[in-house]
Motif scaffolding. Structure first.
Motif: not given
Ligand SMILES: Nc1ncnc2c1ncn2[C@@H]1O[C@H](COP(=O)(O)OP(=O)(O)OP(=O)(O)O)[C@@H](O)[C@H]1O
Ligand SMILES: [Mg+2]
Length: 492
Positions: A164-175
């Motif tokens: 559920d919204e996994p990338t909301a707080a991720l950096t480009e690289k982490e995504i």
């Protein structure tokens, strides 16, 4: 695993939240679940994972109807749920987190620590995460915690992983790393249900898309046979032109200016200005220091050297109280810790920063409070059953709208917004941009910190880029594009 949920219904206190929800996920598939804030996505997933029980409907897994009454039941059915707000326990180690509630013990009931660590490490490394599993969970970034959650799902042998919204707080690289892991697991036959409001991501990672609106199944499309516009139309119910509405006006006086602002270890030598009627964007990777600069300006974590000028006059902003007096408003990114009080109801949250306007001889004027809530509910299209419901029961995106509303009410002349549209649906994003544009037209100086490049490029007049605690570049809108912003944000 094949999952079919049909005709799912669910009410909370007479409010029908799910009226006719449906989703059909096949094995080796990344399936997007889309819909506006409050459409019922998280609720549907909570039913699948035993957090809530449905009022009606059927859940069929591999052609067999199943009953899911508890989280245990869903784990047995090989379903894992990674929640919208990561609920990891901060003081615990990575391995303890992964085995929480299902620790391996010997026949005397003693923990088999070595075995658990070995198993945890194996799963983590499978995902490319080389950390010491005995380290505390809070010592690693949110992006890595996300991977830990997936590793935990693998430990459970999950066949279907819900994010559920996994990338909301991720950096480009982490995504990118997350997507690599998702693709790799998909190859091995695992399925994912993926909830996000970032359209670009959905079209990158998903195979199928289910859209729901207002608790009801609207349709299911193969990504290859649909388009951005079609999905948006299914979500909001009408054509949405211009994702980023713009107004062009001539900026006026400089309202806020910083000179060599420094806070040891957080940011160094940050100098910029922003004018009345101007939107200045702050771009950069997570951790580049953007949010810390904003806290310094707002006085919640003041700088140790450098200067801040408000309307041309040097000011010593040593607390948020001083900042507010100077007309500075700050919509923070961390709504759970700073933005809202989960135990309060919606209208109580709304009036928090402007409490004195609602108070007469120590008493809060309830009528005024409820009228204001109604006003902002309409203005921002906030979906809530009543102004006295607990804010914790609003959907994620609707909580964000309340945070915005409460600061609008204070009439700031300088407004800082940190990730204002994180978790907000595409229609509401546009509504928020329109409100920001309205403030701009009224002469407010606006700063927007955002990790979504399309957003920064779409609505800002100038774009400041931070990298490793320094402000490295300020672009005019016309010169900026995704590539040169990323270049300044990462180069070095
Ligand atoms: N425990 C609860 N009590 C009362 N109402 C609830 C409860 N949980 C959810 N709701 C309501 O159900 C509706 C659907 O919420 P849900 O969280 O499923 O939306 P969502 O589609 O996940 O939205 P978002 O994109 O904002 O996360 C909302 O209007 C919400 O306020
Ligand atoms: Mg949700």
């Amino acid at each position: 695993m094949e999952l079919l949920m049909t005709n799912i219904k669910k009410s909370f206190d007479l409010v029908k939240v799910l009226k006719h929800a449906q989703i059909h996920v096949k094995s080796s598939e990344v399936h997007a679940l889309m819909g506006e804030n409050g459409a019922g996505k998280s609720t549907l997933m909570k039913i699948l994972t035993g957090v809530y029980t449905k009022d009606e409907g059927t859940i069929v897994i591999d052609n067999k109807e199943v009953q899911i009454h508890s989280i245990r039941d869903s784990e047995k059915a090989k379903i894992a749920f990674i929640h919208q707000e990561l609920n990891v326990l901060n003081e615990m180690s990575i391995v303890d987190n992964m085995f929480l509630g299902r620790e391996i013990t010997n026949k005397f009931g003693l923990l088999k620590k070595k075995e658990m660590k070995a198993l945890a490490t194996e799963k983590l490394q499978l995902l490319g995460l080389y950390v010491d599993a005995d380290d505390s969970i809070k010592s690693i970034s949110i992006g890595k915690r996300q991977l830990v959650e997936i590793a935990k799902a693998l430990l459970l042998d999950a066949e279907l992983i819900i994010m559920d919204e996994p990338t909301a707080a991720l950096t480009e690289k982490e995504i990118n790393l997350l997507f690599k892991v998702i693709r790799q697991l998909k190859e091995q036959g695992k399925s994912f249900i993926y909830i996000s409001h970032r359209m670009e991501e959905i079209f990158e990672i998903c195979d199928e898309i289910t859209v729901m609106r207002d608790g009801t199944f609207i349709g299911q499309k193969k990504k290859a046979y649909t388009s951005f516009d079609e999905i948006v139309k299914m979500m909001v119910g009408y054509d949405l032109y211009e994702r980023f509405p713009r107004i062009d006006i001539e900026p006026k006086d400089v309202l806020l200016k910083t000179e060599n602002l420094t806070l040891e270890g957080k940011f160094e030598d940050v100098s910029f200005d922003v004018r009345a009627g101007e939107i200045l964007g702050f771009s950069g990777l997570m951790g580049a220091g953007r949010t810390d600069v904003m806290h310094a300006i707002f006085g919640s974590c003041p700088a140790t050297s450098g200067k801040i000028y408000v309307r041309g006059k040097e000011e010593n902003i040593k607390s948020p109280k001083v900042a507010k007096k100077l007309g500075i408003g700050f919509i923070t990114e961390d709504r759970k810790n700073e933005g809202i009080i989960l135990d309060f109801n919606v209208s109580e949250n709304l009036i928090l920063p402007s409490l004195k306007d609602f108070t007469k001889s120590g008493l809060i004027n309830n009528k005024m409070k409820l009228e204001e809530t109604e006003h902002y509910k309409n203005k921002l299209n906030i979906k809530m059953a009543s102004p006295t419901m607990k804010i914790a029961n609003l959907s994620g995106g609707n909580q964000q709208k309340v945070v915005i509303a409460k600061w609008l009410h204070t009439n700031p002349s300088i407004l800082i917004l940190d990730e204002p549209t994180r978790g907000v649906d595409i229609g509401a994003k546009k509504e928020i941009y329109e409100i920001i544009n309205g403030l701009k037209a009224a002469g407010v100086a606006i700063i927007i910190v955002s990790s979504e490049l399309p957003e920064v490029l779409g609505i800002c007049d100038r774009i400041a880029v931070m990298r490793e605690k320094r402000l490295v570049k300020i672009f005019n809108r016309a010169e900026a594009n995704q590539e040169n912003i990323m270049d300044f944000a990462t180069r070095g």
